[in-house]
Design an enzyme around this catalytic site. Structure first.
Site, PDB file in Angstrom:
ATOM      1  N   ARG A  15      24.572 -46.802  37.942  1.00 54.13           N
ATOM      2  CA  ARG A  15      24.481 -46.828  36.480  1.00 54.13           C
ATOM      3  C   ARG A  15      23.289 -47.622  35.958  1.00 54.13           C
ATOM      4  O   ARG A  15      22.995 -47.591  34.770  1.00 54.13           O
ATOM      5  CB  ARG A  15      25.788 -47.379  35.893  1.00 54.13           C
ATOM      6  CG  ARG A  15      26.885 -46.328  35.892  1.00 54.13           C
ATOM      7  CD  ARG A  15      28.026 -46.750  35.011  1.00 54.13           C
ATOM      8  NE  ARG A  15      28.919 -47.682  35.697  1.00 54.13           N
ATOM      9  CZ  ARG A  15      29.700 -48.555  35.059  1.00 54.13           C
ATOM     10  NH1 ARG A  15      29.656 -48.642  33.738  1.00 54.13           N
ATOM     11  NH2 ARG A  15      30.495 -49.343  35.744  1.00 54.13           N
ATOM     12  N   LYS A  22      20.540 -52.925  42.508  1.00 54.95           N
ATOM     13  CA  LYS A  22      21.113 -53.573  41.322  1.00 54.95           C
ATOM     14  C   LYS A  22      21.011 -55.092  41.355  1.00 54.95           C
ATOM     15  O   LYS A  22      20.614 -55.711  40.367  1.00 54.95           O
ATOM     16  CB  LYS A  22      22.579 -53.162  41.171  1.00 54.95           C
ATOM     17  CG  LYS A  22      23.269 -53.885  40.044  1.00 54.95           C
ATOM     18  CD  LYS A  22      24.559 -53.241  39.642  1.00 54.95           C
ATOM     19  CE  LYS A  22      25.685 -53.598  40.568  1.00 54.95           C
ATOM     20  NZ  LYS A  22      26.974 -53.108  40.048  1.00 54.95           N
ATOM     21  N   GLY A 104      27.495 -59.900  44.526  1.00 59.90           N
ATOM     22  CA  GLY A 104      26.109 -60.100  44.101  1.00 59.90           C
ATOM     23  C   GLY A 104      25.843 -59.699  42.662  1.00 59.90           C
ATOM     24  O   GLY A 104      24.849 -60.118  42.068  1.00 59.90           O
ATOM     25  N   TYR A 348     -10.656 -69.788  28.531  1.00 59.94           N
ATOM     26  CA  TYR A 348      -9.992 -69.484  29.794  1.00 59.94           C
ATOM     27  C   TYR A 348     -10.396 -70.530  30.817  1.00 59.94           C
ATOM     28  O   TYR A 348     -11.593 -70.698  31.108  1.00 59.94           O
ATOM     29  CB  TYR A 348     -10.376 -68.087  30.315  1.00 59.94           C
ATOM     30  CG  TYR A 348      -9.847 -67.886  31.720  1.00 59.94           C
ATOM     31  CD1 TYR A 348      -8.470 -67.841  31.949  1.00 59.94           C
ATOM     32  CD2 TYR A 348     -10.707 -67.822  32.822  1.00 59.94           C
ATOM     33  CE1 TYR A 348      -7.966 -67.722  33.239  1.00 59.94           C
ATOM     34  CE2 TYR A 348     -10.207 -67.693  34.111  1.00 59.94           C
ATOM     35  CZ  TYR A 348      -8.834 -67.649  34.318  1.00 59.94           C
ATOM     36  OH  TYR A 348      -8.332 -67.544  35.576  1.00 59.94           O
ATOM     37  N   ALA A 362     -14.752 -74.769  22.057  1.00 62.63           N
ATOM     38  CA  ALA A 362     -14.184 -73.448  21.770  1.00 62.63           C
ATOM     39  C   ALA A 362     -14.884 -72.355  22.571  1.00 62.63           C
ATOM     40  O   ALA A 362     -16.107 -72.374  22.723  1.00 62.63           O
ATOM     41  CB  ALA A 362     -14.321 -73.153  20.280  1.00 62.63           C
ATOM     42  N   ARG A 422     -29.673 -71.750  28.170  1.00 60.73           N
ATOM     43  CA  ARG A 422     -29.710 -70.658  27.194  1.00 60.73           C
ATOM     44  C   ARG A 422     -31.158 -70.461  26.798  1.00 60.73           C
ATOM     45  O   ARG A 422     -32.002 -71.343  27.005  1.00 60.73           O
ATOM     46  CB  ARG A 422     -28.865 -71.005  25.966  1.00 60.73           C
ATOM     47  CG  ARG A 422     -29.377 -72.225  25.264  1.00 60.73           C
ATOM     48  CD  ARG A 422     -28.415 -72.748  24.207  1.00 60.73           C
ATOM     49  NE  ARG A 422     -29.065 -73.798  23.441  1.00 60.73           N
ATOM     50  CZ  ARG A 422     -28.424 -74.731  22.771  1.00 60.73           C
ATOM     51  NH1 ARG A 422     -27.109 -74.786  22.785  1.00 60.73           N
ATOM     52  NH2 ARG A 422     -29.092 -75.629  22.080  1.00 60.73           N
TER      53      ARG A 422
HETATM   54  C1  UD1 Z   1      36.129 -54.382  42.336  1.00 54.55           C
HETATM   55  C2  UD1 Z   1      37.592 -54.673  42.662  1.00 54.55           C
HETATM   56  C3  UD1 Z   1      38.402 -54.749  41.370  1.00 54.55           C
HETATM   57  C4  UD1 Z   1      37.806 -55.793  40.464  1.00 54.55           C
HETATM   58  C5  UD1 Z   1      36.325 -55.527  40.216  1.00 54.55           C
HETATM   59  C6  UD1 Z   1      35.706 -56.705  39.501  1.00 54.55           C
HETATM   60  C7  UD1 Z   1      38.032 -53.693  44.850  1.00 54.55           C
HETATM   61  C8  UD1 Z   1      38.657 -52.537  45.567  1.00 54.55           C
HETATM   62  N1  UD1 Z   1      38.108 -53.640  43.527  1.00 54.55           N
HETATM   63  O1  UD1 Z   1      36.094 -53.079  41.762  1.00 54.55           O
HETATM   64  O2  UD1 Z   1      39.753 -55.079  41.656  1.00 54.55           O
HETATM   65  O3  UD1 Z   1      38.504 -55.829  39.238  1.00 54.55           O
HETATM   66  O4  UD1 Z   1      35.623 -55.378  41.460  1.00 54.55           O
HETATM   67  O5  UD1 Z   1      34.378 -56.432  39.161  1.00 54.55           O
HETATM   68  O6  UD1 Z   1      37.561 -54.593  45.468  1.00 54.55           O
HETATM   69  N2  UD1 Z   1      30.197 -53.395  47.522  1.00 54.55           N
HETATM   70  C9  UD1 Z   1      29.638 -53.341  48.766  1.00 54.55           C
HETATM   71  N3  UD1 Z   1      30.009 -52.365  49.627  1.00 54.55           N
HETATM   72  C10 UD1 Z   1      30.940 -51.445  49.313  1.00 54.55           C
HETATM   73  C11 UD1 Z   1      31.518 -51.491  48.035  1.00 54.55           C
HETATM   74  C12 UD1 Z   1      31.141 -52.477  47.157  1.00 54.55           C
HETATM   75  O7  UD1 Z   1      28.794 -54.172  49.089  1.00 54.55           O
HETATM   76  O8  UD1 Z   1      31.222 -50.598  50.168  1.00 54.55           O
HETATM   77  C13 UD1 Z   1      29.795 -54.424  46.592  1.00 54.55           C
HETATM   78  C14 UD1 Z   1      29.090 -53.883  45.368  1.00 54.55           C
HETATM   79  O9  UD1 Z   1      27.672 -53.841  45.569  1.00 54.55           O
HETATM   80  C15 UD1 Z   1      29.455 -54.896  44.296  1.00 54.55           C
HETATM   81  C16 UD1 Z   1      30.830 -55.373  44.736  1.00 54.55           C
HETATM   82  O10 UD1 Z   1      30.932 -55.070  46.111  1.00 54.55           O
HETATM   83  O11 UD1 Z   1      28.600 -55.994  44.297  1.00 54.55           O
HETATM   84  C17 UD1 Z   1      31.978 -54.719  43.960  1.00 54.55           C
HETATM   85  O12 UD1 Z   1      31.986 -53.329  44.191  1.00 54.55           O
HETATM   86  P1  UD1 Z   1      32.319 -52.283  43.072  1.00 54.55           P
HETATM   87  O13 UD1 Z   1      32.242 -50.928  43.647  1.00 54.55           O
HETATM   88  O14 UD1 Z   1      31.527 -52.565  41.843  1.00 54.55           O
HETATM   89  O15 UD1 Z   1      33.874 -52.632  42.801  1.00 54.55           O
HETATM   90  P2  UD1 Z   1      34.722 -52.246  41.540  1.00 54.55           P
HETATM   91  O16 UD1 Z   1      35.110 -50.823  41.603  1.00 54.55           O
HETATM   92  O17 UD1 Z   1      34.060 -52.725  40.313  1.00 54.55           O
HETATM   93 CA    CA Z   2      31.892 -53.426  39.737  1.00 49.55          CA
END
Ligand code: UD1
Ligand code: CA
Length: 450
Positions: A15, A22, A104, A348, A362, A422
């Site tokens: 997104r 991201k 992250g 500069y 100046a 000059r």
């Molecule tokens: C997750 C939680 C949800 C919580 C929400 C809060 C789970 C199943 N769900 O959902 O309960 O309310 O965060 O923001 O944990 N990532 C990986 N590898 C993966 C999947 C995700 O590194 O395979 C990382 C993403 O980059 C991100 C974080 O984990 O930084 C969260 O993943 P995301 O897919 O955004 O989880 P949500 O569906 O938001």
């Molecule tokens: Ca998320």
């Protein structure tokens, strides 16, 4: 308590509509990943593991910039948050202690909150960070059983009744290393998304007779960033906090909402920042300085009593001693300016060293670049550089020396000397009037000089 951080950062962040992973999008001049690591580092972890996938190399680099010993593990396919945590298992097999899982893309969790989670580990095997959501949307829901956490249900899998719960999952989880990885290994992907949910470890823990609990924090801390709009909101939230902190620390911000601070900006007390000033990373402004309107500062140091701007630009390596004045439309880069010197208008100054109490007229330019390499200009103490002097580097101007206005200085000037570089002025009496007459008589429409 021995702590390891595991930071999940493999997601693509579809997104964001971006080629950049991201977690590398910046808030206040630092990648959001760096903010997340910084808050975890306040617990003094002995290990940091970053789970990277999309743009793993750049993500790893950013993590090591913040914590040089970070271990980067690759999650080639993003099969869910439990699958992501599992990638950290091997690297941490020799670690004894608490593992804290952070995201992250959730940069604002306060160290105090993480501390509270660590402490809650005394009562529970698994501790989850929750928050009361104003709009619970698609967050996972914390299903409580009295004071204990029974399980977490993802929005996609929740019943209507569960969807009415407003206590939501932040994603941050804390458990003993062995407990965590054993639970993660037991997670399956039998759910609406077909993913391995880290959130399932709570139900699994309970089924094994382990206890789970929740610590809560303010929703502002758990703000996750999934889109450019949320990135802008996060920036605004950061700025609001940083401005309030500066005010609390005794800095006057004349129009706080127009001043932009970086994640590491330091401004000493009794400094005044006028409207529309932007601080990039690595700026220190000492006490009693004044940063005047519309100035842009990055990677620089302004010592006590400095007056900068209006409309000044301080670039990386600008090192200004006490009581230096930098005026309008002046750019300073990689230069040291000693106590009390003034560069007040349209100049500069790059790759230069300027002694004390020197005045730079100046329009002076240090011509530091020959098209291939950069060269140094040295100017002594108490020197006077005439307006519109071109200092063709490498070149040195001694203490107490002067240059005439409009000079192009290509050779060193010894202390106390006046350098004139000059053309000699020549006056031709009456010639201007004659020229005007001649030009007018040639013009097609006489008298219409334009
Ligand atoms: C997750 C939680 C949800 C919580 C929400 C809060 C789970 C199943 N769900 O959902 O309960 O309310 O965060 O923001 O944990 N990532 C990986 N590898 C993966 C999947 C995700 O590194 O395979 C990382 C993403 O980059 C991100 C974080 O984990 O930084 C969260 O993943 P995301 O897919 O955004 O989880 P949500 O569906 O938001
Ligand atoms: Ca998320």
């Amino acid at each position: 308590m021995n702590t390891a951080l595991v930071i999940l950062a493999a997601g693509m962040g579809t997104r964001m509509q971006s080629d950049l992973p991201k977690v590398l999008h910046e808030i206040a001049g630092a990648p959001m990943l760096a903010h997340a690591i910084a808050s975890g580092l306040r617990l003094e972890p002995s290990r940091v593991t970053v789970v990277a996938g999309h743009g793993a190399e750049a993500v790893g680099q950013a993590a090591r910039d913040r914590f040089p010993f970070a271990e980067i593990v690759l999650q080639e396919e993003q099969n869910g948050t439990a699958h992501a945590v599992a990638q950290a298992r091997e690297g941490l097999s020799d670690f004894e202690g608490n593992v804290l899982v952070l995201y992250g893309d959730t940069p604002f969790i306060r160290p105090e909150t993480l501390d509270a989670m660590q402490r809650a580990r005394a009562d529970h095997d698994v501790v989850v960070l929750g928050f009361e959501a104003a709009d619970p949307g698609r967050y996972g829901r914390l299903v409580m059983d009295g004071a204990r956490l029974d399980r977490i249900v993802e929005f996609k899998d929740a019943s209507d009744e569960e969807r009415r719960i407003t206590l939501c999952n932040s994603g941050v989880i804390c458990a003993d290393r062995k407990v965590l990885f054993d639970l993660v290994a037991a997670v399956d992907n039998d759910n609406a998304a077909g993913e391995y949910y880290l959130t399932d470890i709570v139900g699994l823990a309970r089924a094994q007779g382990l206890s789970a609990g929740a610590v809560t924090c303010d929703e502002a801390e758990t703000m996750g960033i999934n889109s450019r709009a949320q990135l802008a909101e996060a920036e605004a939230a950061f700025q609001a906090r940083a401005r309030a902190e500066a005010l609390d620390n005794g800095v006057t911000l004349m129009a706080p909402e127009t001043v932009f601070l970086a994640h590491d900006t330091v401004i000493g007390r009794d400094s005044v920042v006028e409207p529309n000033v932007v601080f990039g990373p690595e700026v220190t402004v000492e006490s009693g300085s004044r940063i005047r309107a519309f100035s842009h500062l990055e990677g620089c140091h302004v010592s006590r009593g400095g007056v900068i701007g209006p409309y000044a630009r301080l670039r990386p390596g600008a090192e200004l001693a006490e009581d230096v004045r930098i005026g309008n439309f002046v750019e300073i880069k990689a230069s040291r300016v000693d106590r009390g010197s003034k560069i007040n208008h349209l100049s500069y100054i790059g790759d230069a060293e300027i002694g004390e109490d020197t005045n730079i007229g100046a329009g002076t330019v240090t011509c530091n670049y020959d098209g291939v390499s950069k060269h140094v200009t040295r100017i002594g103490a108490r020197a006077f550089i005439g307006s519109d002097t071109m200092l063709v580097a490498p070149v040195s101007i001694g203490d107490d020396a002067m240059t005439g206005s409009g000079s192009v200085i290509t050779r060193d000037v010894e202390p106390g000397a006046l350098a004139l570089g000059r053309a000699q002025q020549v006056n031709k009496p009456g010639l201007a009037r004659k020229l005007f007459e001649m030009l007018k008589s040639r013009a097609k429409t006489p008298g219409k000089g334009s």
